[in-house]
Design a protein around this motif. Sequence first.
Motif, PDB file in Angstrom:
ATOM      1  N   VAL A 100     -59.882 -78.569  45.821  1.00 52.10           N
ATOM      2  CA  VAL A 100     -60.618 -79.884  45.995  1.00 52.10           C
ATOM      3  C   VAL A 100     -61.520 -79.905  44.626  1.00 52.10           C
ATOM      4  CG1 VAL A 100     -61.814 -81.348  47.129  1.00 52.10           C
ATOM      5  CG2 VAL A 100     -60.307 -80.140  48.329  1.00 52.10           C
ATOM      6  N   LEU A 101     -62.251 -78.781  44.348  1.00 48.98           N
ATOM      7  CA  LEU A 101     -63.283 -79.083  43.386  1.00 48.98           C
ATOM      8  C   LEU A 101     -62.479 -79.252  41.991  1.00 48.98           C
ATOM      9  CD1 LEU A 101     -66.484 -78.442  42.795  1.00 48.98           C
ATOM     10  CD2 LEU A 101     -65.842 -76.153  42.428  1.00 48.98           C
ATOM     11  N   LEU A 102     -61.480 -78.675  41.803  1.00 51.27           N
ATOM     12  CA  LEU A 102     -60.672 -78.918  40.626  1.00 51.27           C
ATOM     13  C   LEU A 102     -59.960 -80.306  40.629  1.00 51.27           C
ATOM     14  CD1 LEU A 102     -59.504 -75.132  39.975  1.00 51.27           C
ATOM     15  CD2 LEU A 102     -61.442 -76.231  38.848  1.00 51.27           C
ATOM     16  N   ASP A 103     -59.981 -80.846  41.701  1.00 55.12           N
ATOM     17  CA  ASP A 103     -58.862 -82.297  41.770  1.00 55.12           C
ATOM     18  C   ASP A 103     -59.540 -83.151  40.784  1.00 55.12           C
ATOM     19  OD1 ASP A 103     -58.375 -84.902  43.120  1.00 55.12           O
ATOM     20  OD2 ASP A 103     -57.029 -83.370  43.944  1.00 55.12           O
ATOM     21  N   PRO A 104     -58.757 -83.709  40.132  1.00 53.52           N
ATOM     22  CA  PRO A 104     -58.941 -84.977  38.834  1.00 53.52           C
ATOM     23  C   PRO A 104     -59.843 -85.852  39.620  1.00 53.52           C
ATOM     24  CG  PRO A 104     -56.750 -84.182  38.845  1.00 53.52           C
ATOM     25  CD  PRO A 104     -57.234 -83.613  40.003  1.00 53.52           C
ATOM     26  N   ALA A 105     -59.868 -86.152  41.012  1.00 58.43           N
ATOM     27  CA  ALA A 105     -60.568 -87.208  41.548  1.00 58.43           C
ATOM     28  C   ALA A 105     -61.880 -86.799  41.532  1.00 58.43           C
ATOM     29  CB  ALA A 105     -60.298 -87.348  43.088  1.00 58.43           C
ATOM     30  N   HIS A 106     -62.508 -85.647  41.346  1.00 59.81           N
ATOM     31  CA  HIS A 106     -63.836 -84.973  41.408  1.00 59.81           C
ATOM     32  C   HIS A 106     -64.490 -84.625  40.072  1.00 59.81           C
ATOM     33  CE1 HIS A 106     -63.855 -85.062  45.861  1.00 59.81           C
ATOM     34  NE2 HIS A 106     -62.534 -84.561  45.830  1.00 59.81           N
ATOM     35  N   GLN A 107     -63.450 -84.924  39.005  1.00 64.26           N
ATOM     36  CA  GLN A 107     -64.056 -84.551  37.758  1.00 64.26           C
ATOM     37  C   GLN A 107     -64.543 -85.893  36.916  1.00 64.26           C
ATOM     38  OE1 GLN A 107     -63.995 -81.483  36.783  1.00 64.26           O
ATOM     39  NE2 GLN A 107     -63.126 -80.776  38.695  1.00 64.26           N
ATOM     40  N   PRO A 145     -51.992 -74.066  32.498  1.00 65.86           N
ATOM     41  CA  PRO A 145     -53.431 -74.019  32.320  1.00 65.86           C
ATOM     42  C   PRO A 145     -54.165 -74.153  33.965  1.00 65.86           C
ATOM     43  CG  PRO A 145     -52.105 -75.123  30.614  1.00 65.86           C
ATOM     44  CD  PRO A 145     -51.346 -74.920  31.660  1.00 65.86           C
ATOM     45  N   LEU A 146     -53.632 -75.269  34.716  1.00 63.15           N
ATOM     46  CA  LEU A 146     -54.316 -75.425  35.928  1.00 63.15           C
ATOM     47  C   LEU A 146     -54.221 -74.275  36.683  1.00 63.15           C
ATOM     48  CD1 LEU A 146     -55.845 -77.645  37.806  1.00 63.15           C
ATOM     49  CD2 LEU A 146     -53.263 -78.183  38.622  1.00 63.15           C
ATOM     50  N   GLY A 147     -53.283 -73.512  36.930  1.00 62.49           N
ATOM     51  CA  GLY A 147     -53.267 -72.287  37.667  1.00 62.49           C
ATOM     52  C   GLY A 147     -54.370 -71.328  37.303  1.00 62.49           C
ATOM     53  N   ARG A 148     -54.530 -71.251  35.789  1.00 62.22           N
ATOM     54  CA  ARG A 148     -55.503 -70.317  35.383  1.00 62.22           C
ATOM     55  C   ARG A 148     -56.762 -70.897  35.698  1.00 62.22           C
ATOM     56  NH1 ARG A 148     -51.528 -69.972  31.502  1.00 62.22           N
ATOM     57  NH2 ARG A 148     -52.635 -71.557  29.844  1.00 62.22           N
ATOM     58  N   ALA A 149     -57.066 -72.035  35.487  1.00 55.10           N
ATOM     59  CA  ALA A 149     -58.518 -72.619  35.948  1.00 55.10           C
ATOM     60  C   ALA A 149     -58.564 -72.400  37.649  1.00 55.10           C
ATOM     61  CB  ALA A 149     -58.434 -74.336  35.447  1.00 55.10           C
ATOM     62  N   PHE A 150     -57.686 -72.730  38.326  1.00 54.18           N
ATOM     63  CA  PHE A 150     -57.909 -72.455  39.719  1.00 54.18           C
ATOM     64  C   PHE A 150     -58.289 -70.814  39.881  1.00 54.18           C
ATOM     65  CE2 PHE A 150     -56.209 -70.577  43.702  1.00 54.18           C
ATOM     66  CZ  PHE A 150     -56.907 -71.407  44.690  1.00 54.18           C
ATOM     67  N   THR A 151     -57.716 -69.829  39.188  1.00 52.40           N
ATOM     68  CA  THR A 151     -57.805 -68.626  39.446  1.00 52.40           C
ATOM     69  C   THR A 151     -59.577 -67.982  39.056  1.00 52.40           C
ATOM     70  OG1 THR A 151     -55.597 -67.837  39.048  1.00 52.40           O
ATOM     71  CG2 THR A 151     -57.023 -66.277  38.858  1.00 52.40           C
ATOM     72  N   ASP A 152     -59.551 -68.795  37.753  1.00 55.76           N
ATOM     73  CA  ASP A 152     -61.081 -68.488  37.171  1.00 55.76           C
ATOM     74  C   ASP A 152     -61.957 -68.925  38.249  1.00 55.76           C
ATOM     75  OD1 ASP A 152     -59.829 -67.215  35.209  1.00 55.76           O
ATOM     76  OD2 ASP A 152     -60.040 -68.945  33.726  1.00 55.76           O
ATOM     77  N   ALA A 153     -61.861 -70.202  38.813  1.00 56.33           N
ATOM     78  CA  ALA A 153     -62.870 -70.878  39.494  1.00 56.33           C
ATOM     79  C   ALA A 153     -63.033 -69.944  40.859  1.00 56.33           C
ATOM     80  CB  ALA A 153     -62.500 -72.260  39.931  1.00 56.33           C
ATOM     81  N   LEU A 154     -62.012 -69.670  41.582  1.00 51.67           N
ATOM     82  CA  LEU A 154     -61.935 -69.014  42.608  1.00 51.67           C
ATOM     83  C   LEU A 154     -62.503 -67.702  42.556  1.00 51.67           C
ATOM     84  CD1 LEU A 154     -61.710 -69.100  45.776  1.00 51.67           C
ATOM     85  CD2 LEU A 154     -59.235 -68.641  45.373  1.00 51.67           C
TER      86      LEU A 154
END
Length: 666
Positions: A100-107, A145-154
């Motif tokens: 949810v944090l990486l969801d575009p709605a919260h960017q 890229p989105l998968g790598r962003a999720f892995t990095d954030a989590l």
Amino acid sequence: MSVDGWNTVLVLGGTRSGKSEFAESLVADAPTVRYVATAADAPADDAEWAARLAAHRVRRPETWTTEETADDPRRLADVIASAGPNETLLVDDLGGWATVLLDPAHQPADDTATIAELAAAVRACTARLVLVSPEVGLSLVPTTPLGRAFTDALGAANRAVADACDAVVLVVAGQAAWLKPGAPQPATVPVQAGPTQAGPTRVSPVTAVSAGEPVTAPEPSPDVLTPGMPPPAAANPAGGTGADGTAWAAPTLALPVVATGLVIQAGMELPMPDEYTGPQAIERLATLDVPGAGLGVLERAVGFAAATQGTVTPAPWAPVRVLLLHGEHLGGAATGTVPGESARRARQARAGRGALARLAADSGAELQVVEAPASAPMETEPALTGEQVEAALRYGWRLAEEAADAGVRLLVLGACGVGTEAAAAAVLVATAGAEAPAVLSRVITDSGEVDDAAWMRRCAAVRDALHRTRHSPRSAKDVLAELGGGDIAVATGVLLGATARRLPVMLDGPVGVAAAMVTRDLAGQARHWCLLADHGGHPAVRLGAEVLGLTPLLDLRLDLGEGANALAALPLLRSVLALAAALPAHPSLGGDDRDPEPETAPDTEEPDFREPEPAGPGPTSTEPDSREPEPGGTEPDVREPEPAGPGPTSTGTETEPVDPSGRRAG
């Protein structure tokens, strides 16, 4: 919460590893649980994900309440920070939160700052908190890229939250392995509940349930910390061996029942300190080259160290280990205390923070936080059962043995539990014939005000407890069971085990003094291995010390908390021992008063045996080389001076010895 030793825990695991079921089992016996759901609702076209969410909802008992944070991921930190000390929270899971944090709605959003806020909220949380999160560190690197962003954030969130939590557990294939101290032993993950099950069936970390009969298994002792130093890497993170040879998988603070042949009973014959070296060491102090009157009352510290070490020149105590006992006393004994404050102090010390950990770091002392069993209200029922007293005594004995085996030369005994002062006062009333108002300190609130009402309720609790037990035996174990409770029982075992291993113990506060009073019935030798640095102005400590014959070395009236007062005085006592061991005897008694030889450069003060040059005019002078001075006059300036030291040209008689350094001898 039925698991002792931690307040916040992170449960990690892969997909279908059983991490959620294990986390739910940790809070299964809590009266109420706030279940914080972080994932967004399933899309209309994703029936499989909707089924997973429905299965999670079915497993939750009816007494649980659910709170959603999917609309605003930043609200999770607020929910955790606002939870009270009597609440239990289960957050499942951080993977959904990161999604949810990486969801575009919260960017655009500051993900790093949000993760830092979450970690800060977990670190300051006073509630019982269990967080679930997928472990992404062992998975493949995503190709998008989105998968790598999720892995990095989590991954960043997992690291920050794991650092903030008291304990971390990794669930792999249904098996739990604890990665961070302050947690129970691994437990079998409960079978996943289905629609026909009301909830999870928890398997206790220390018992295996078979036909309704629990079988208690031994557990390892708490971790020994070195504040101010990075924790050493575990030699075998997956397993090890406890002090009794039992295999264990992770450190724990839960109280075990030790399977041992040790029998602790009245009249035990334990060793005494050396009766000769103590007085001899004090007599030796009178011969040292010390200006003034000497060490004063601190001579007793030298005598104590000499007797317990068996030498007239005792060495400063090193290494030193602090045992901080944390045990809760329920009922009127806890009146006037802030809920959750003692648990916060224990967590603080375990994390290397606070006054005790800071003083331990400055003194180079080790720190071991020990969880004792909670004690029932002594005014209405026994504080412990007989079995619990036996287990606590053996546990304390084992802690002392482990310290001695590790080379520890001094134990410092402290406590930080709720209601400890009233329990110690009850023990003193029962063993020394005191009155509760005479041994209970005034109750001071957080704002510095005196709470007389709370003090009177504590006195009433002690009075009612003594009235309830007026016909009960007054043996050591009876006093511990009826009045003393878990922390005083463990402290008693520590004193007995330390005495058996000839390990001195520095007492600090009512719990240690009350334990020393109890040991008189079990082994009278134990009090001779105890040292009291400062009474702290506490009436119970003063009375107990007088009965035990322990004279406080200092009168600083420190009130930093049990254990911290002793550590504040420890550097001074070490300095006294180092000074007494290093100083030579006075020169009048045959001591060596010579200056040390310089290590470099030739001695420029070495006497010169060459013929000196004349002090007057050169070779053209017609004055004689030497002549007698005129009566009452002074020698002429042209007289040849005497050599700097004795030599072939000296004609005078030496009346005093000559010091090569240029100073007069004698």
